[in-house]
Design an enzyme around this catalytic site. Structure first.
Site, PDB file in Angstrom:
ATOM      1  N   LEU A   1      34.035  41.667  44.454  1.00 28.63           N
ATOM      2  CA  LEU A   1      34.499  43.000  44.071  1.00 28.63           C
ATOM      3  C   LEU A   1      35.996  42.920  43.811  1.00 28.63           C
ATOM      4  CD1 LEU A   1      32.755  45.520  46.527  1.00 28.63           C
ATOM      5  CD2 LEU A   1      32.485  45.429  44.052  1.00 28.63           C
ATOM      6  N   ASP A   2      36.474  43.604  42.762  1.00 29.57           N
ATOM      7  CA  ASP A   2      37.904  43.671  42.514  1.00 29.57           C
ATOM      8  C   ASP A   2      38.616  44.252  43.735  1.00 29.57           C
ATOM      9  OD1 ASP A   2      37.656  42.644  39.968  1.00 29.57           O
ATOM     10  OD2 ASP A   2      37.581  44.613  38.992  1.00 29.57           O
ATOM     11  N   PRO A   3      39.884  43.895  43.949  1.00 31.16           N
ATOM     12  CA  PRO A   3      40.602  44.389  45.131  1.00 31.16           C
ATOM     13  C   PRO A   3      40.564  45.899  45.309  1.00 31.16           C
ATOM     14  CG  PRO A   3      41.860  42.629  44.109  1.00 31.16           C
ATOM     15  CD  PRO A   3      40.690  42.901  43.195  1.00 31.16           C
TER      16      PRO A   3
ATOM     17  N   ALA B   1      38.268  47.942  44.207  1.00 30.41           N
ATOM     18  CA  ALA B   1      36.895  48.447  44.286  1.00 30.41           C
ATOM     19  C   ALA B   1      36.456  48.573  45.735  1.00 30.41           C
ATOM     20  CB  ALA B   1      35.953  47.527  43.530  1.00 30.41           C
TER      21      ALA B   1
END
Length: 306
Positions: free
Chosen positions: A46-48, A50
């Site tokens: 997951l992107d930071p 997100a």
């Protein structure tokens, strides 16, 4: 001979509800520390910024990670209409703007182009490799490059709310390798207004639900206690998408040594991938051939996990 990694031989899955502002790798390190585990990994970055479900595998469960990353997953996200950014999310610089705002009907009509088998170009600020280097590093260095399109299966993409003229909320169920930022970017382009992701939450991934996840604060509070161990799901949870076969007492040792072993199964076709269970515990994953399982992954679960 390599030095043996310190830590507990503990196996299973922990569901984490990842907060914004934390990398997936940082969550893995936190969980490994909390369990004092020898080995840990996650099933899908997951992107930071997100949030949502991040499934962490410990010990032998790391061997089942591919079966979770290959499973369907669901995202809820907000799209900022009228602006494009260089990162395709709110962290980047605005590179294009438009005064046009599509109607709800326009958005719903455009979503059909993004359902089914589609080709998707990942964001330039992503971890895909370009000539051996991460795309985000090249982008940060100001390099000019193109990212090739990749296939993606989108099961469902729906408009769930129109919060204001600038903001639409959507939910997407998709397969492995999907970039929500690319969906927002390409949807904005299709609507003639530009777009980028404002916020993103993964609701579920394979068998794991965000609502069942522990927060980082809860993990800190329960760290290195039996109460945290009680939240661990069995290794077998990661094999939910595969058919199961039962193996005989004699076959267990053969399979764990990487040799074919006799299994009992119904409705399995020759060459089909499945996993073998004995006394409720996974023994191996492999291909079913003429009454035998030919293992490709073996699991060594035992008293050391307890």
């Amino acid at each position: 001979m390599g030095r043996k990694r310190k830590g507990r031989d503990i196996s299973g899955w922990l569901i984490v509800d990842k907060p914004a502002g934390m990398t997936s790798t940082s969550v893995v390190n936190k969980v490994r520390w909390a369990f004092q585990a020898r080995k840990a990994g996650h099933a899908g970055t997951l992107d930071p910024e997100a949030t949502g479900v991040l499934a962490i595998a410990l010990g032998e469960a790391t061997k089942t990670v591919p079966y979770v990353t290959d499973a369907l997953k669901c995202y809820r996200f907000k799209v900022r209409l009228g602006q494009a950014t260089n990162t395709d999310d709110a962290e980047g610089e605005v590179i294009a703007e438009s005064d046009h705002r599509p109607s709800d009907a326009d958005i719903k009509a455009a979503l059909g182009k993004f359902i089914g088998d589609i080709e998707q170009v990942p964001p330039k600020f992503s971890a895909v490799k370009i000539d051996g280097q991460r795309a985000y590093k090249l982008a940060r260095d100001g390099e000019q490059f193109e990212v090739e399109a990749r296939p993606l299966w989108v099961e469902e993409l729906v408009l769930t709310d129109r919060l204001d003229p600038d903001t639409a909320e959507l939910e997407m169920t998709c397969g492995k390798g999907g970039y929500v930022r690319s969906i927002a970017r390409d949807l904005g382009a299709a609507l003639g207004c530009h777009g980028h992701v404002l916020s993103l939450r993964r609701l579920w991934s394979g068998p794991f639900q965000a609502e069942d996840g522990l927060s980082i604060e809860e993990i800190d509070a329960l760290a290195q206690t039996p109460a945290l161990d009680a939240h661990l799901l069995p290794l077998e949870t990661g094999l939910h998408n595969l058919p199961v076969a039962h193996c005989t007492d004699v076959a267990v040792s053969r399979l764990r040594n990487g040799n074919p072993g006799t299994v009992i199964a119904s409705n399995l076709e020759y060459g089909e991938e499945c996993w073998a269970v004995h006394q409720g515990r996974a023994v191996a994953v492999g291909r079913f051939k003429a009454g035998e399982l030919h293992p490709t992954r073996v699991f060594h679960q035992g008293a050391q996990d307890d």
